[in-house]
Design a protein around this motif. Sequence first.
Motif, PDB file in Angstrom:
ATOM      1  N   ILE A 128     -42.911  14.279 -16.939  1.00  0.00           N
ATOM      2  CA  ILE A 128     -41.744  15.026 -16.466  1.00  0.00           C
ATOM      3  C   ILE A 128     -41.448  16.123 -17.473  1.00  0.00           C
ATOM      4  N   TYR A 169     -36.011  19.213 -14.750  1.00  0.00           N
ATOM      5  CA  TYR A 169     -35.364  18.797 -13.502  1.00  0.00           C
ATOM      6  C   TYR A 169     -34.926  20.032 -12.734  1.00  0.00           C
ATOM      7  N   LYS A 170     -34.750  19.860 -11.457  1.00  0.00           N
ATOM      8  CA  LYS A 170     -34.218  20.937 -10.624  1.00  0.00           C
ATOM      9  C   LYS A 170     -33.340  20.334  -9.534  1.00  0.00           C
ATOM     10  N   ASN A 171     -32.428  21.178  -9.020  1.00  0.00           N
ATOM     11  CA  ASN A 171     -31.542  20.737  -7.941  1.00  0.00           C
ATOM     12  C   ASN A 171     -32.169  21.072  -6.605  1.00  0.00           C
ATOM     13  N   GLN A 184     -29.400  17.008  -4.757  1.00  0.00           N
ATOM     14  CA  GLN A 184     -29.989  15.972  -5.619  1.00  0.00           C
ATOM     15  C   GLN A 184     -30.707  16.606  -6.802  1.00  0.00           C
ATOM     16  N   ARG A 185     -30.689  15.912  -7.895  1.00  0.00           N
ATOM     17  CA  ARG A 185     -31.407  16.345  -9.097  1.00  0.00           C
ATOM     18  C   ARG A 185     -32.745  15.597  -9.136  1.00  0.00           C
ATOM     19  N   VAL A 186     -33.818  16.344  -9.044  1.00  0.00           N
ATOM     20  CA  VAL A 186     -35.147  15.710  -8.976  1.00  0.00           C
ATOM     21  C   VAL A 186     -35.989  16.181 -10.158  1.00  0.00           C
ATOM     22  N   PRO A 187     -36.882  15.325 -10.621  1.00  0.00           N
ATOM     23  CA  PRO A 187     -37.719  15.690 -11.775  1.00  0.00           C
ATOM     24  C   PRO A 187     -38.817  16.685 -11.399  1.00  0.00           C
ATOM     25  N   LYS A 227     -42.549  17.510 -12.228  1.00  0.00           N
ATOM     26  CA  LYS A 227     -43.682  16.797 -12.831  1.00  0.00           C
ATOM     27  C   LYS A 227     -44.874  17.724 -13.055  1.00  0.00           C
TER      28      LYS A 227
END
Length: 339
Positions: free
Chosen positions: A124, A127-129, A145-148, A150
Amino acid sequence: MIKKISYGFALVTVVIIFSAFIHKEVTAPASNRLRTLIIDPGHGGSDPGAVGKFSKEKDITLAISLKVGDLLKREMPDVQVLFTRTTDVYPSLPDRAKFANDNKGDLFVSIHVNAAPPIRRTEIVGYKNVTTYKGKGKNRKKVTQRVPIKKTYSTPNPAKGTETYIWGAHKNEEKQVALKENAPLLLDENYKEMFGDMDPNSTEFMIYASLKTKQYFKRSASLAMFVEEEYRKVGRTSRDVKQRQAGIWVLQATAMPSILIETGFISNPEEEEYLNSEEGQNEQARCIVTAIKRYKLELEINESGNDSGESSQPLSDSPGNSSKSSALALLATNLIRRK
């Protein structure tokens, strides 16, 4: 009781068969059991083999093979050394096997370089929204949502060390076919002294070929063990003697003891440097040649006797025994052990 009678009948039948062609006294075999050695540098020409960061398997195998040949010619001048290739050309696998068989090789040593696939890794890096909508009509809602984030990448495989292969035991039938197709290789002076002329399609020959296959398997395993022992002595990581489930065609198609040496992993940066260095190649050649010398010595020590009960190595009669009784005793021992 019935099984004992059946087995006894089978043994008597075999004795009768062998009595028909065992007719001469056994003389001591020639002192050199290893007369012709075939060295096979893997790949070549249009086939580079495994590829590292800066080198190719075909070039490493040829360099090591030529160094092995030079050492053998100096230290074992009584052994004829032949190569399936000495330049950057590609002999097909059938051509390699045919070359070894046509030249009546006593031993086939194929030299290769190993490779392992890179290891894929994920990490990771941030992060992004991410905004999505759920529901319909008046119930539709915005969801963030805040997602990683990768990142996927690969790193060199750390696999290292040597492996020496013999043909798979489950491939014995294919080895027997090779022996049958190259019958003249087996019909040497000692064979004829023991058995006279024999039809390669006969039952007697198939029994003989079966015993030879077992003998070659044992000799191949013995040499492979010597190779790995020599590698361990100089500090190399030995991954031991192995059999490949899918088989190795060129080992099964050569009518002689045969091994394939994986000298190291070109996919490992440290080993690639070693395999391309003069010091590394000289060390490889020395280990292989020392193992071959040990193998030759073992053959000469066993020369006056038998490799084992499974072997069909020519026999020397003990006082009072005839060649016929010795050969029959050997055959009977093998039949009993297979029961």
